[in-house]
Design an enzyme around this catalytic site. Structure first.
Site, PDB file in Angstrom:
ATOM      1  CE  LYS A  33      -0.749   0.150   4.807  1.00  0.00           C
ATOM      2  NZ  LYS A  33       0.145   1.093   5.509  1.00  0.00           N
ATOM      3  N   GLY A  39       8.661  -1.944   4.192  1.00  0.00           N
ATOM      4  CA  GLY A  39       7.879  -2.076   5.368  1.00  0.00           C
ATOM      5  C   GLY A  39       8.335  -1.219   6.639  1.00  0.00           C
ATOM      6  CB  CYS A  41      12.195  -3.842   9.051  1.00  0.00           C
ATOM      7  SG  CYS A  41      13.916  -4.138   9.381  1.00  0.00           S
ATOM      8  CE  LYS A  50      18.320  -0.631  15.749  1.00  0.00           C
ATOM      9  NZ  LYS A  50      16.831  -1.118  16.038  1.00  0.00           N
ATOM     10  N   GLY A 180      10.026  -1.166  26.247  1.00  0.00           N
ATOM     11  CA  GLY A 180      10.707  -2.369  25.581  1.00  0.00           C
ATOM     12  C   GLY A 180      11.774  -1.820  24.850  1.00  0.00           C
ATOM     13  CB  ILE A 268       2.773   1.500  25.116  1.00  0.00           C
ATOM     14  CG1 ILE A 268       1.579   1.846  23.909  1.00  0.00           C
ATOM     15  CG2 ILE A 268       3.014   2.358  25.886  1.00  0.00           C
ATOM     16  CD1 ILE A 268       0.269   2.252  24.640  1.00  0.00           C
ATOM     17  CG  ASP A 309       5.755  -7.274  13.268  1.00  0.00           C
ATOM     18  OD1 ASP A 309       6.872  -7.815  13.764  1.00  0.00           O
ATOM     19  OD2 ASP A 309       6.155  -5.926  13.494  1.00  0.00           O
ATOM     20  CB  ALA A 318      13.194  -7.610  11.061  1.00  0.00           C
ATOM     21  CG  HIS A 443      44.134 -12.388  23.347  1.00  0.00           C
ATOM     22  ND1 HIS A 443      43.030 -11.875  24.565  1.00  0.00           N
ATOM     23  CD2 HIS A 443      45.373 -11.489  23.620  1.00  0.00           C
ATOM     24  CE1 HIS A 443      44.050 -10.831  25.094  1.00  0.00           C
ATOM     25  NE2 HIS A 443      45.253 -10.642  24.729  1.00  0.00           N
TER      26      HIS A 443
END
Ligand code: FAD
Length: 464
Positions: A33, A39, A41, A50, A180, A268, A309, A318, A443
């Site tokens: 749409k 989308g 994400c 990010k 969250g 929320i 989702d 995602a 290391h």
């Protein structure tokens, strides 16, 4: 034309499923749409946040550069440029999704899709309505920000994830409802950009799906950095004032407070987009708005699958949407389909410090009756973390004593969201604590801390 499959929605669930359908040689269409593919994400979720969080990291480095022996005279955050950079990244990747559709011969249909009888979707756009027909339909309509009853975003003072990502300035103060992943990421980001941030969470702890010790550590570090955190807090009576927002908060102590902020972010939770898509009259079953599916992502209506989702019982992430899309498409194409294992889904929260987790928390493992052994290693004892100047946090391994089974890995610290990959792979490969103890870690690296946490399960970490 009758398609083998029509995908409704082009988020990471839908577009990835469409790519896989093309790879299987299925005649495929995708309906979207919005003007752009990708989308939540890509357009207003994972990627733009990010991009901002990365800039917040770089900005923090500049502010504290003297600690690295670098003198920067008067560094300045030019926020319109920050916004522009974020927008360019989003546009580039949305065009990338267009390219992937062409490459995999997926027809893109722009318009609002609604199920219109068995194997049919009606698509409405400015050009009118058309009917698409397909042997299989994959519903991937995603989610949108939940709002408090009676509250709507005004794009200026009361914001959701969509509007806050379009602000071209840094608000002096920001109140956030919900702690969250979405709430704490924006808190971490805008705090570092310079906003005075207050986070209100109704539950007793922030990032409530994480291991309790991880929640505690993030709360401690948020507070230390100057973010105000109010857990167990109720908020209400939200009013837009001349120059901001005013709300009433009842704090955990019972104290009532009126809080003012330049902007309010509502974070929320996410409401599944399952209304007005023609599910009524089908055998698709809903659970509080989420679609019930079987392990192959099939709904109760033959030929209709659901992913992402909107699905009941899997986290709104995602990579979960994408993984579910792979399962649905393999099933449609008659290929081997491996259902998503809910216990091996990584969670990643890109705060400072970051969080990465997989599997059972300590409390969940104990509740399930395992003979729990914990291995914990602090980043303060990891030399690379000191070199990076990010040595807060720890790696925590939850294991079962009996066979050394790895039940969960929980990391808070530098690059935790990258480090968790080792834990996910170990669990997927059904490696034991013993295997991980024998895995040689280079290391100096921060992932040595992961190896050390596995050593710590047997009380044998070397550096702590
Ligand atoms: C601020 C924020 C940050 C996030 N960060 C992360 C992160 O770092 N990592 C992570 O894993 N997850 C993150 N998420 C969650 C992630 O964005 C979602 O889990 C993911 O986008 C879900 O993918 P999806 O394909 O199910 O749906 P969506 O991405 O929501 O896409 C659904 C698509 O369907 C379209 N659509 C809906 N209805 C119709 C219709 N009737 N007709 C046509 N098209 C329709 C929509 O326009 C949309 O393009 C974040 C979310 C938010 C809000």
């Amino acid at each position: 034309m009758t398609y083998d499959v029509i995908v409704l929605g082009s988020g990471p669930g839908g577009y990835s499923a469409a790519v896989r359908a093309g790879q299987y040689g299925l005649k495929t269409a995708i309906i979207e749409k919005d003007a752009r593919l990708g989308g939540c994400c890509l357009l207003v979720g994972c990627i733009p946040t990010k991009a901002f969080l990365h800039t917040a990291d770089v900005w923090e480095r500049f502010k504290h550069s003297v600690e690295e022996g670098i003198q920067c005279e008067n560094p300045r955050l030019d926020f319109p440029l920050v916004l522009d950079r974020k927008n360019k990244i989003v546009s580039k990747h949305s065009k990338g999704v267009d390219f992937l559709m062409k490459k995999n011969k997926v027809d893109v249909i722009h318009g609002y899709g609604r199920l219109a009888g068995p194997g049919k979707i009606e698509v409405t756009s400015a050009n009118g309505a058309q009917i698409g027909e397909a042997r299989n339909i994959v519903v991937a309509t995603g989610s949108e920000a939940r709002m408090l009853p009676g509250l709507t975003s005004d794009a200026k003072r009361i914001l959701t994830n969509i509007e806050i990502l379009d602000l071209n300035y840094v608000p002096k103060s920001l109140a956030i409802l919900g702690a969250g992943a979405v709430g704490v990421e924006f808190a971490s980001c805008f705090h570092r950009f310079g906003s005075q941030v207050t986070v209100f969470e109704m539950l007793p702890r922030i990032v409530p799906v994480e291991d309790e010790e991880v929640s505690k550590e993030l709360e401690r570090l948020f507070r230390k950095s100057g973010i105000r955190v109010e857990t167990g807090a109720k908020t209400g009576d939200i009013q837009v004032t001349g120059d901001g927002v005013r709300l009433k908060a009842t704090l955990a102590s019972g104290k009532e407070e009126t809080v003012e902020a330049e902007c309010l972010l509502v974070a929320i939770g996410r409401k599944p987009n399952t209304e007005n898509i023609g599910l009524e009259g089908t055998r698709v079953e809903l659970d509080r708005g989420f679609i019930k599916v079987d392990p192959y992502q099939r709904t109760g209506e033959p030929g209709i699958y659901a992913i992402g989702d909107i699905v009941a019982g899997t986290p709104q992430l995602a990579h979960v949407a994408t993984a579910e899309g792979m399962v649905a498409m393999a099933h449609i194409a008659g290929k081997p389909a491996v259902p998503v294992n809910k216990n091996r889904i990584p969670g990643a929260t890109y705060t400072e410090p970051g969080i990465g987790s997989v599997g059972l928390t300590e409390a969940q493992a104990r509740a399930q009756g395992y003979d729990v052994k914990i291995g914990k290693f602090p980043f303060v004892a990891n030399s690379k973390a000191s070199i990076l100047g990010h040595h807060d946090g720890f790696v925590k391994v939850v294991a079962d004593q009996t066979y050394g089974e790895i039940l969960g890995v929980h990391i808070i610290g530098p690059e935790a969201f990258e480090l968790i990959g080792e834990g996910v792979l170990a669990m997927e490969a059904e490696a034991t604590v013993e295997t991980l103890r024998h895995t040689i870690h280079a290391h100096p690296t921060i992932y040595e801390a992961v190896g050390e946490a596995f050593n710590a399960v047997y009380g044998q970490a070397i550096n702590a």
